[in-house]
Design a protein around this motif. Structure first.
Motif, PDB file in Angstrom:
ATOM      1  N   MET B  12       0.825  -1.209   0.000  1.00  0.00           N
ATOM      2  CA  MET B  12       0.000   0.000   0.000  1.00  0.00           C
ATOM      3  C   MET B  12       0.858   1.258   0.000  1.00  0.00           C
ATOM      4  O   MET B  12       0.553   2.236  -0.678  1.00  0.00           O
ATOM      5  CB  MET B  12      -0.942  -0.011   1.204  1.00  0.00           C
ATOM      6  CG  MET B  12      -2.162  -0.853   0.970  1.00  0.00           C
ATOM      7  SD  MET B  12      -3.459  -0.521   2.168  1.00  0.00           S
ATOM      8  CE  MET B  12      -2.803  -1.273   3.627  1.00  0.00           C
ATOM      9  N   THR B  33      -4.806   8.539   0.144  1.00  0.00           N
ATOM     10  CA  THR B  33      -5.687   7.617   0.864  1.00  0.00           C
ATOM     11  C   THR B  33      -4.982   6.288   1.104  1.00  0.00           C
ATOM     12  O   THR B  33      -5.037   5.731   2.201  1.00  0.00           O
ATOM     13  CB  THR B  33      -6.969   7.401   0.049  1.00  0.00           C
ATOM     14  OG1 THR B  33      -7.394   8.653  -0.458  1.00  0.00           O
ATOM     15  CG2 THR B  33      -8.053   6.825   0.887  1.00  0.00           C
ATOM     16  N   MET B  34      -4.292   5.789   0.036  1.00  0.00           N
ATOM     17  CA  MET B  34      -3.547   4.540   0.189  1.00  0.00           C
ATOM     18  C   MET B  34      -2.510   4.647   1.297  1.00  0.00           C
ATOM     19  O   MET B  34      -2.362   3.768   2.134  1.00  0.00           O
ATOM     20  CB  MET B  34      -2.814   4.197  -1.115  1.00  0.00           C
ATOM     21  CG  MET B  34      -3.703   3.851  -2.264  1.00  0.00           C
ATOM     22  SD  MET B  34      -4.479   2.298  -1.994  1.00  0.00           S
ATOM     23  CE  MET B  34      -3.431   1.247  -2.930  1.00  0.00           C
ATOM     24  N   SER B  36      -2.512   6.620   3.834  1.00  0.00           N
ATOM     25  CA  SER B  36      -3.049   6.686   5.186  1.00  0.00           C
ATOM     26  C   SER B  36      -3.574   5.319   5.622  1.00  0.00           C
ATOM     27  O   SER B  36      -3.487   4.976   6.801  1.00  0.00           O
ATOM     28  CB  SER B  36      -4.106   7.781   5.308  1.00  0.00           C
ATOM     29  OG  SER B  36      -5.235   7.444   4.602  1.00  0.00           O
ATOM     30  N   TYR B  37      -4.081   4.493   4.660  1.00  0.00           N
ATOM     31  CA  TYR B  37      -4.437   3.111   5.035  1.00  0.00           C
ATOM     32  C   TYR B  37      -3.201   2.372   5.530  1.00  0.00           C
ATOM     33  O   TYR B  37      -3.236   1.692   6.556  1.00  0.00           O
ATOM     34  CB  TYR B  37      -5.006   2.353   3.838  1.00  0.00           C
ATOM     35  CG  TYR B  37      -6.402   2.759   3.438  1.00  0.00           C
ATOM     36  CD1 TYR B  37      -7.230   3.392   4.349  1.00  0.00           C
ATOM     37  CD2 TYR B  37      -6.883   2.496   2.171  1.00  0.00           C
ATOM     38  CE1 TYR B  37      -8.508   3.774   3.987  1.00  0.00           C
ATOM     39  CE2 TYR B  37      -8.158   2.865   1.800  1.00  0.00           C
ATOM     40  CZ  TYR B  37      -8.966   3.514   2.709  1.00  0.00           C
ATOM     41  OH  TYR B  37     -10.218   3.878   2.345  1.00  0.00           O
ATOM     42  N   ASN B  40      -2.331   3.430   8.932  1.00  0.00           N
ATOM     43  CA  ASN B  40      -3.249   2.958   9.961  1.00  0.00           C
ATOM     44  C   ASN B  40      -2.953   1.508  10.327  1.00  0.00           C
ATOM     45  O   ASN B  40      -2.942   1.162  11.510  1.00  0.00           O
ATOM     46  CB  ASN B  40      -4.696   3.095   9.469  1.00  0.00           C
ATOM     47  CG  ASN B  40      -5.134   4.543   9.429  1.00  0.00           C
ATOM     48  OD1 ASN B  40      -4.550   5.371  10.110  1.00  0.00           O
ATOM     49  ND2 ASN B  40      -6.134   4.837   8.643  1.00  0.00           N
ATOM     50  N   VAL B  41      -2.694   0.670   9.325  1.00  0.00           N
ATOM     51  CA  VAL B  41      -2.368  -0.723   9.627  1.00  0.00           C
ATOM     52  C   VAL B  41      -1.052  -0.797  10.402  1.00  0.00           C
ATOM     53  O   VAL B  41      -0.919  -1.558  11.365  1.00  0.00           O
ATOM     54  CB  VAL B  41      -2.284  -1.549   8.325  1.00  0.00           C
ATOM     55  CG1 VAL B  41      -1.893  -2.970   8.632  1.00  0.00           C
ATOM     56  CG2 VAL B  41      -3.603  -1.509   7.599  1.00  0.00           C
ATOM     57  N   THR B  75      -5.141   4.577  16.215  1.00  0.00           N
ATOM     58  CA  THR B  75      -5.592   4.335  14.853  1.00  0.00           C
ATOM     59  C   THR B  75      -6.941   4.997  14.610  1.00  0.00           C
ATOM     60  O   THR B  75      -7.182   5.599  13.564  1.00  0.00           O
ATOM     61  CB  THR B  75      -5.698   2.821  14.599  1.00  0.00           C
ATOM     62  OG1 THR B  75      -4.508   2.206  15.046  1.00  0.00           O
ATOM     63  CG2 THR B  75      -5.878   2.531  13.138  1.00  0.00           C
ATOM     64  N   ILE B  79      -7.655   7.676  11.807  1.00  0.00           N
ATOM     65  CA  ILE B  79      -8.644   7.457  10.742  1.00  0.00           C
ATOM     66  C   ILE B  79      -9.540   8.694  10.620  1.00  0.00           C
ATOM     67  O   ILE B  79      -9.776   9.207   9.519  1.00  0.00           O
ATOM     68  CB  ILE B  79      -9.501   6.208  11.036  1.00  0.00           C
ATOM     69  CG1 ILE B  79      -8.667   4.947  10.857  1.00  0.00           C
ATOM     70  CG2 ILE B  79     -10.706   6.152  10.125  1.00  0.00           C
ATOM     71  CD1 ILE B  79      -9.399   3.690  11.264  1.00  0.00           C
TER      72      ILE B  79
END
Lengths: 533, 119
Positions: B12, B33-34, B36-37, B40-41, B75, B79
């Protein structure tokens, strides 16, 4: 426990909210409330500075949760100094925004202004790394709104770049925090300092990664080369008062560098001097890039923005030595450069308002109030270039003095001195194009006609439409007020020069407190109910 | 599981960096967006990966089995913030597109021209 410690965060939040809810349609009420709020904020900051000057560190536990688990705000002399500087700048620049009529060019200017102050003040006060991230986001969200205030295609485009680079910075910040949390198991800065100091040297590779990632985040905020690309177009396209307020925002990055790398990762900790080693070359290149930009700039907004980059370079050279003397010099230079760059941006905006909104360094007829503005520009340029007699000169001397012990001192000295010459020439050229040559306009035009060349640039464009995205002098509410605001900033610079000795005593005391973090750690972790020991 | 999470974060981030470096606003927004994903993970994993353990202490359990609750809270905050920021950047990009007629990220020629006219 002194509840005033949280006032600099709560007060702008409440006033900003009130403005949005109740005063949306009443400009006068917004102006009164917003200015009153900023003045009270300055009063509270001065009170807190007086309170902190005893040398004690004050901790405010939100919700009275014990420290490593709950969020703490903390007040020491460094935080207090930055609070006063930020609040002073906010009051003065707000007067300018009202006087020039910029606050009428779009919606919610005053509310965003208050939220911006909330974020800045919170970032200075917080003692928790994740909370620092949250306050960064608060000040960034407000700054996005302020940056595109008034609209216009160029400003929106520069705004998109600014938002995207800051979103990347936030992403990096979270990565850094995740790494540090995975290693130390805490996010409280004092607790993290304790954990880092206890860490065995062989387990530190992840910790170093975290320290360097964090450094990158703060370098983006402070606009250190090579992470400075967002700054020139952002500052040159933002409304004048907003660019002036942003002068304190890049100092938030500097503040965070000083705070983190004296408290959590001091030079004798397990990460050693890895950060200082990176900072010095970056700072030197920043200085060179900035001052060459001043020399070559063709647009006054960009010249002012690049001179801000140059001053950050000088400042970080002092920071990167990480000795008590050098931090003291850096703090003195921080106050100076904040005031000087804010003054430059406001003066650039004054000139733009009188030249039909354009700031290209080309020949134009004489502007209104030319003499007074020229004098102010001269003073601000002297300060920004570091010429005697203003505080820029003293600041540069201090920086030169603290770098004497460095093995690279010849390189550092020659960089600082040569780039100062660049800045002087650059500002001299800008000033003569803007203020001197217009007096010779007829002769220059006659000469051009004689030699068969096309005549130089034409007259000042006529008055703009009322809803144009650039401020015009005829829309100004009170031009006198704008002069008072710039005068107050210049007076601040003069005061920094005249009272250099007390100012240096203050910064010395701050640096001394920073290099003895034990009382800070004790007051956060030990002197509380249910403490460990 | 560790390898899977690491590969997911890496893929990602790589996709995000590639998209952010494009010169138009839409791929850049998707790239943000990618990223930030991925972050977050990553934040979620920074409290150590654990299966079937609640993020609270259960006083009635035989042995104290729980997973670190703090990364989950972080997280959640991250988000919310990244949602808000994505909305801001989308609106801003839309505004820039409508005002200037294209969605390129770099500055138009008008910014470089000497007279600075936008017409």
């Amino acid at each position: 426990m002194n509840h005033f410690i949280i006032a600099p965060v709560v007060l702008p939040a409440v006033i900003g909210g009130l403005i949005i809810l109740w005063m949306r349609h009443d400009m006068l009420l917004q102006r009164v409330f917003s200015t009153a709020g900023s003045v009270i904020l300055l009063g509270v900051s001065l009170y807190l500075a007086f309170y902190a000057s005893s040398g004690e560190v004050f901790v405010y536990r939100l919700g009275n949760w014990p420290a490593p688990f709950g969020i703490v705000l903390m007040l020491d002399e460094l935080a207090a100094m930055m609070l006063v500087l930020g609040a002073f700048l906010a009051v003065v620049v707000q007067l300018y925004a009202i006087g020039s009529g910029w606050d009428r060019k779009g919606w919610h200017f005053h509310a965003l202004w208050q939220f911006q102050m909330m974020g800045v003040m919170g970032a200075f006060l917080t003692g928790d790394a994740f909370n620092l991230f949250v306050f960064f986001e608060v000040l960034l969200i407000a700054s996005y709104g302020l940056m595109i205030h008034g609209g216009g295609p160029l400003r929106l485009r520069a705004g998109v770049q600014y938002v995207i680079i800051n979103l990347l910075g936030s992403t990096l910040f979270l990565a850094a925090l995740g790494t540090l949390y995975a290693v130390t198991g805490t996010l409280n800065m004092a607790d993290m300092a304790v954990k880092v100091a206890e860490m065995p040297p062989e387990d530190t590779s992840l910790l170093r990664t975290g320290a360097v990632l964090l450094m990158l985040v703060f370098a983006i905020k402070a606009a250190l080369v090579p992470l400075h690309f967002w700054l020139p177009s952002t500052y040159a396209n933002a409304p004048g008062p907003v660019a002036a307020l942003f002068a304190i925002m890049s100092k938030v990055g500097i503040y965070s560098i000083i705070r983190f790398y004296t408290l959590v990762f001091p030079g004798d900790s397990v990460v050693e001097s890895i950060v200082a080693d990176m900072l010095l070359p970056a700072a030197l290149i920043t200085l060179v890039v900035g001052q060459i930009g001043v020399l070559g700039g063709r647009h006054l907004g960009r010249v002012a923005a690049l001179s801000t980059i140059g001053s950050i370079g000088t400042l970080v050279i002092a920071v990167s030595m990480f000795t008590p003397d050098s931090i003291s010099a850096a703090l003195y230079y921080t106050i100076h450069s904040t005031l000087a760059s804010a003054a430059l941006f406001l003066i650039a905006d004054m000139i733009a308002a009188r030249r039909g909104g354009e700031l290209w360094l080309t020949l134009r007829p004489k502007i209104r109030d030319s003499g007074l503005i020229a004098a102010m520009f001269f003073a601000a340029a002297i300060a920004a270039a570091g010429m005697p007699p203003l505080s820029g000169f003293l600041g540069k001397l201090l920086v030169l003095d603290v770098t004497r012990a460095d093995p690279w001192w010849i390189g550092i000295w020659s960089t600082i001195l040569v780039t100062s010459l660049f800045a002087i020439i650059g500002f001299g050229r800008a000033g003569s194009t803007l203020f001197w040559l217009p007096f010779q306009l007829q002769r220059i035009e006659a000469l051009a006609e004689e030699e068969g060349r096309p005549p130089p640039r034409g007259p000042i464009p006529p008055k703009l439409e009322p809803d144009e995205h650039i401020q015009d002098i005829d829309d100004a509410v009170s031009p006198t007020m704008t002069f008072i605001a710039v005068g107050a900033l210049l007076a601040g610079l003069v005061a920094m020069t005249v009272f250099a000795r007390p100012a240096l005593q203050m910064t010395d005391a701050i640096a001394e407190q920073l290099f003895d973090p034990q009382p800070y750690v004790d007051s956060v972790l030990i002197e509380q109910e249910g403490a460990r020991k | 599981m560790e390898a899977l999470v690491a590969i997911a974060i890496g893929a990602m981030s790589a996709a995000g960096v590639y998209l952010v470096l494009r010169l138009r606003t839409f791929p850049t927004v998707i790239g943000m967006t990618m990223m930030s994903y991925a972050i977050n993970v990553f934040l979620f994993a920074s409290g150590r990966l654990a299966v079937n353990k609640p993020p609270i202490l259960d006083p009635y359990a035989e042995a104290a089995v729980y997973t670190d609750p703090l990364p989950q809270a972080l997280t959640l905050t991250a988000i919310v913030i990244s949602f808000g920021m994505t909305a801001v950047v989308v609106l801003l990009a839309l505004g820039a597109f409508i005002e200037s007629g294209d969605d390129y990220i770099d500055m138009p020629d008008a910014d470089r021209r000497e007279d600075g006219d936008t017409e």
